[in-house]
Structure formats: structure tokens, C-alpha cells
Design a protein around this motif. Structure first.
Motif, mmCIF file in Angstrom:
data_model
loop_
_atom_site.group_PDB
_atom_site.id
_atom_site.type_symbol
_atom_site.label_atom_id
_atom_site.label_comp_id
_atom_site.label_asym_id
_atom_site.label_seq_id
_atom_site.Cartn_x
_atom_site.Cartn_y
_atom_site.Cartn_z
ATOM 1 N N ASP A 1 23.091 -72.336 -34.243
ATOM 2 C CA ASP A 1 22.347 -73.065 -35.142
ATOM 3 C C ASP A 1 23.134 -74.403 -35.402
ATOM 4 N N ASP B 1 16.365 -65.784 -33.939
ATOM 5 C CA ASP B 1 15.221 -65.774 -35.182
ATOM 6 C C ASP B 1 14.320 -67.065 -34.922
ATOM 7 N N HIS B 2 14.772 -68.083 -34.011
ATOM 8 C CA HIS B 2 13.928 -69.050 -33.695
ATOM 9 C C HIS B 2 14.460 -69.915 -32.809
ATOM 10 N N ASP C 1 21.633 -67.109 -33.349
ATOM 11 C CA ASP C 1 20.625 -68.008 -34.387
ATOM 12 C C ASP C 1 20.394 -69.324 -33.631
ATOM 13 N N CYS C 2 18.999 -69.532 -33.364
ATOM 14 C CA CYS C 2 18.337 -70.819 -33.167
ATOM 15 C C CYS C 2 18.726 -71.076 -31.484
ATOM 16 N N THR D 1 15.728 -69.544 -40.873
ATOM 17 C CA THR D 1 16.720 -68.446 -40.609
ATOM 18 C C THR D 1 16.618 -67.361 -41.874
ATOM 19 N N TRP E 1 15.454 -63.697 -40.129
ATOM 20 C CA TRP E 1 16.396 -62.355 -39.616
ATOM 21 C C TRP E 1 15.969 -61.132 -40.478
ATOM 22 N N HIS F 1 13.763 -76.493 -36.093
ATOM 23 C CA HIS F 1 13.748 -75.334 -35.527
ATOM 24 C C HIS F 1 12.301 -75.528 -34.708
HETATM 25 ZN ZN LIG Z 1 18.151 -69.603 -37.877
#
Ligand SMILES: [Zn+2]
Length: 467
Positions: free
Chosen positions: A206, A262-263, A14-15, A52, A56, A413
Motif C-alpha cells: 500500500d 483489502d482493495h 494490502d492494496c 484499509t 480488513w 484506492h
Molecule cells: Zn489497504
């Protein structure tokens, strides 16, 4: 359709930000970099907004937030002025990639994927991710797996509580504990359960970025050389890479491995008080005297004189107060278009304190998504192109603030995250083209020989390479 690999392992970060893994400031990460060198890596463009929840869910369904009717962590559930409600797994009606694999008789294991709580049945097993209550005993499918995991590895963690804190020392320790807990769960399940599809998400990255960016990035305007947490990013990325290496050693060679985020992320340089701007310009009217800052939810809004209001967050969502749509609407239905155009132009032209354009990016949901289910916002606003966070609170003298209104936060993000894959996933020796988050689910289905439904927006990387 023939299977191209026997199994697929998806490691979600994540991130994860390309710059720190493969780019100009890459740390020494032999496992991730070795995987990418032998296979390939590219950037992975997130959804709009790059957040997020819903990102996802977009990745695992191949559908955009409009089709999912899920536009952020919290969403309006009807046209009233009621508080927004936190999204969960029940908001996602489109089949996830593991649902489609299950219909084809393939078995999945899912660990810590956001927006999978409460768990829903699948052919395989699932441990839910963030937004699972920490005291929940119903965080797995099947339900009995929860006790089995507690027995095998101890209590399962779902998130870092209150990561927007000034107690950085304790937070860093909790981040590493959380990382090891997540990989302990993954290692246990990857060895003890049958699977053709295994997907896990590390959420700590993240939280690390939000909490420590200004300590670790010399380009951050608030960076102080010699601060005690300068190595926090490198330490976490290195520990993460070690655990990824250990996980990879547990899977057979005929496994296709994808690493996805996800980003991405970038430095957060301050906030734009979007609701304060709406108040100053006469679009939003509150009855409170606003001698101090307060959340808009805590204000009494004069809806009969309000034409627009907004949510704060990494990206702002602006809602219009429309006649016969909202209870006390003021914008006639046939003026929605012209009013949206006015707001779009004014927000896009907004200047910063230095007199230069902020570079706000404004999106119209009906032009961004294939359709708009649920209650979509009327505008999405990326403040200064994600350089600034949208501040939802009101009561400010200026529309520009240096700090976030919901606790210290150093990162926003960004659109581009990471995609990497082992060689057996790729069909050509040519470098991977930049990918889109919607390409992940079709790629997984394609690899495992399952037909890609037309509802999925993206393409398998195999198909795009062949095209
Ligand atoms: Zn995220």
C-alpha cells in the motif's frame, strides 16, 4: 461439518492490484502466479469505502462498515462537532473469524492485520498491525510474545512512518526492510507455533503504491520516462513474491492457501476540494478570512449558518448539520431526505475544469449498509469515481488541485483487489467468479468445518461454486 483442509493460510496483501500480479502489466512473480495457475484467481470487490480501515475488519468479520459502525480510519464518536477519533480494535464488536475458530477449538496465528491493536485475547497468538504505536510493548497476545519476537528476529515494525515524503531513495529502502521484517515474524511464528488458521498482512505494498505510482506507471499523467524509480514496483513485487514462496515452502501440502487484498489501487490524478465547494455554494460557513489554505479542523465554523461539512481522504464523507441531532443543527429533521437529494444531484452533476461531468459517485449509507451503527456519514462521495482524492482543507481559489493536501500521494484506492487460492480450496474446475470481500471469512470457516453465522454477509466460495 467436515473440514475440507487441515489448515488455512491467508496471505493478505494490502492494496494489491490485479493488473500487476495477474493482469496486463503483470510482473514475473513465479510463486503467486504458480499458485493461481495450479488453483485459481479472481478479483475481490472491496467494501464501501474501499479503505484499509475498515476493509480488513469487514473481511475478517464478514460484516459491512455500517454493521461494524466503523466508516473509516477516523470516526465521529457522538453527534457533537468534536474531532474524529482514530479507530482501533476495540471498535469491532462482531466476532472475527479467529474468534469463531477459537470457539470451535481451533488455533489461530495473526500477524500485522490492520485494526487489531490493542490486541485482544484469542485461542492462539496475535501480533498487531498498523496504528500500533512504534514504541509499544503491548503489541502481542499473549503479552510475553513481544519479548520472544524481539529475541528471535529483533524489533518488530508496524508501518512506514511518514511515507508521504519526497525522499524516495530512503523510503524505498525502508519499504524493503519493512517487508522483510513482516515476513521474518511470519516465518518464525509459522514454524514455532501450533495453528490451524494463520493470517498475515503485508502493508508495504500500500505504501509503495501511494509513494511510487507516478514513477512506475506510464499511464499516470505525471509519469516521467527514465526517472530513477521506474523499477520500484517491479523490485518490490518481486521481493514480495520471493518471500511468499519461502513462506509457502514452510507449510504442509494439506494447507489451503488464500491470497487476498483489502482493495486495489489506481493512479491518483489530483484532488477535489470538497469543503471549499461546500463553502463556495453556501453550505459551509467559516469565520476565518482564508488568505491561505488550512485544515477545516483549524477553522472556526459558524455552525448556525452551516448545513453540511465533509472529511477529506481517498473517499469523502459528508455530514449534515441536523436540528436536534447536531448541537447547532440547521437542517430540519424532516428535510434531511430532500436536502440529501439536492446535494447528491449537485455533486453527481459537478463538472470538471474541461466542462465534462466529473463522474462523482455518491452513496447513501442507509442504502449501502445493512444497518448503520455508530455515527454514519450522511453521504459518501467518490470523487470522479476515485480518479481524484477528496481534499478536506479550505482556502483554495479553485475546487480542483493537482496535489494532495496531506503530502505527496500518487495513488488512490480502487474497488477491485485480488483473490487467489490453491487448488485444494476450490471445488470446481470452472474459473472463479468475481468475489466480494465478505466472502473471505465464510470461506475460511467452511474450509475448516466451522458453521458460518447468519450475521456474515458473504458466501463461501465452495457454496457459490455448488449453487
Ligand atoms: Zn489497504
Amino acid at each position: 461439518m467436515p473440514r475440507r483442509v487441515e489448515r488455512v493460510l491467508v496471505i493478505g496483501l494490502d492494496c494489491a492490484t490485479p493488473r500487476f500480479i495477474f493482469g496486463r502489466d503483470a510482473f514475473n512473480l513465479p510463486n503467486l502466479q504458480g499458485l493461481a495457475e495450479a488453483g485459481g484467481w479472481t478479483s475481490l470487490r472491496s467494501c464501501d469505502p474501499p479503505i484499509t480501515v475498515p476493509a480488513w475488519a469487514c473481511m475478517t468479520t464478514g460484516c459491512d462498515p455500517g454493521v461494524l459502525g466503523c466508516y473509516g480510519f477516523r470516526n465521529r464518536v457522538d453527534q457533537s462537532y468534536a474531532p474524529l477519533q482514530t479507530a482501533d480494535s476495540t471498535n469491532i464488536r462482531e466476532p472475527r473469524v479467529w474468534d469463531l475458530l477459537g470457539e470451535a477449538g481451533l488455533t489461530s496465528v495473526c500477524v500485522g492485520i490492520p485494526q487489531t491493536y490493542p490486541p485482544t485475547p484469542l485461542n492462539g497468538c496475535l501480533v498487531s498491525g498498523i496504528l500500533t504505536p512504534q514504541d509499544s510493548t503491548s503489541f502481542t497476545y499473549p503479552k510475553s510474545l513481544a519479548a520472544e519476537l524481539e529475541e528471535a528476529i529483533g524489533p518488530v515494525e508496524f508501518d512506514i512512518a511518514e511515507y508521504r515524503t519526497d525522499d524516495k531513495q530512503a523510503l524505498l529502502k525502508r519499504l524493503h526492510q519493512f517487508l522483510h521484517n513482516r515476513f521474518d515474524v511470519a516465518e518464525y511464528l509459522i514454524q514455532s507455533k501450533p495453528w490451524e488458521f494463520f493470517m498475515m498482512v503485508d502493508m508495504g505494498l500500500d505504501r509503495l503504491h501511494h509513494a511510487f505510482w507516478k514513477c512506475c506507471d506510464p499511464d499516470h499523467p505525471k509519469y516521467v520516462a527514465g526517472n530513477p524509480y521506474e523499477q520500484a514496483f517491479e523490485q518490490y513485487y518481486t521481493a514480495l513474491d520471493d518471500r511468499i514462496g519461502a513462506l509457502l515452502r514452510l507449510v504442509p501440502d494439506d494447507t489451503g492457501v488464500l491470497v487476498v487484498s483489502d482493495h486495489g489501487a489506481r493512479a491518483l490524478e489530483g484532488g477535489l476540494c470538497i469543503n471549499q465547494w461546500l463553502i463556495d455554494e453556501g453550505y459551509l460557513v467559516v469565520e476565518d478570512d482564508l488568505l491561505e489554505t488550512k485544515r477545516l479542523e483549524d477553522c472556526v465554523i459558524d455552525w448556525d449558518r452551516t448545513t453540511a461539512w465533509a472529511t477529506g481522504g481517498y473517499v469523502s464523507r459528508v455530514y449534515l448539520n441536523v436540528v436536534d441531532r447536531e448541537p447547532n443543527g440547521t437542517v430540519p429533521f424532516d428535510e434531511i431526505e430532500s436536502f440529501r437529494n439536492i446535494l447528491t444531484t449537485r455533486l453527481a452533476d459537478l463538472e470538471g475544469p474541461d466542462g465534462h461531468s466529473l463522474g462523482n459517485i455518491v452513496q447513501l449509507p442507509d442504502q449501502t449498509y445493512r444497518e448503520c451503527k455508530g455515527i454514519p456519514p450522511d453521504l459518501l462521495v467518490y470523487c470522479s469515481g476515485l480518479r481524484l482524492r477528496a481534499i478536506g482543507s479550505v482556502g483554495y481559489d479553485s475546487i480542483f488541485v493537482a496535489e494532495n493536501d496531506t503530502g505527496p500521494d500518487d495513488a488512490n484506492h480502487d474497488f477491485d483487489g485480488v483473490f487467489a487460492a490453491t487448488k485444494n480450496v476450490l471445488v470446481a474446475d470452472a474459473p472463479l467468479e468475481p468475489m466480494n470481500i465478505f466472502d473471505v471469512a465464510p470461506t475460511v470457516l467452511d474450509l475448516l468445518g466451522v458453521a458460518i453465522p447468519e450475521t456474515m454477509h458473504g458466501n463461501s466460495i465452495a457454496a457459490s461454486a455448488a449453487a
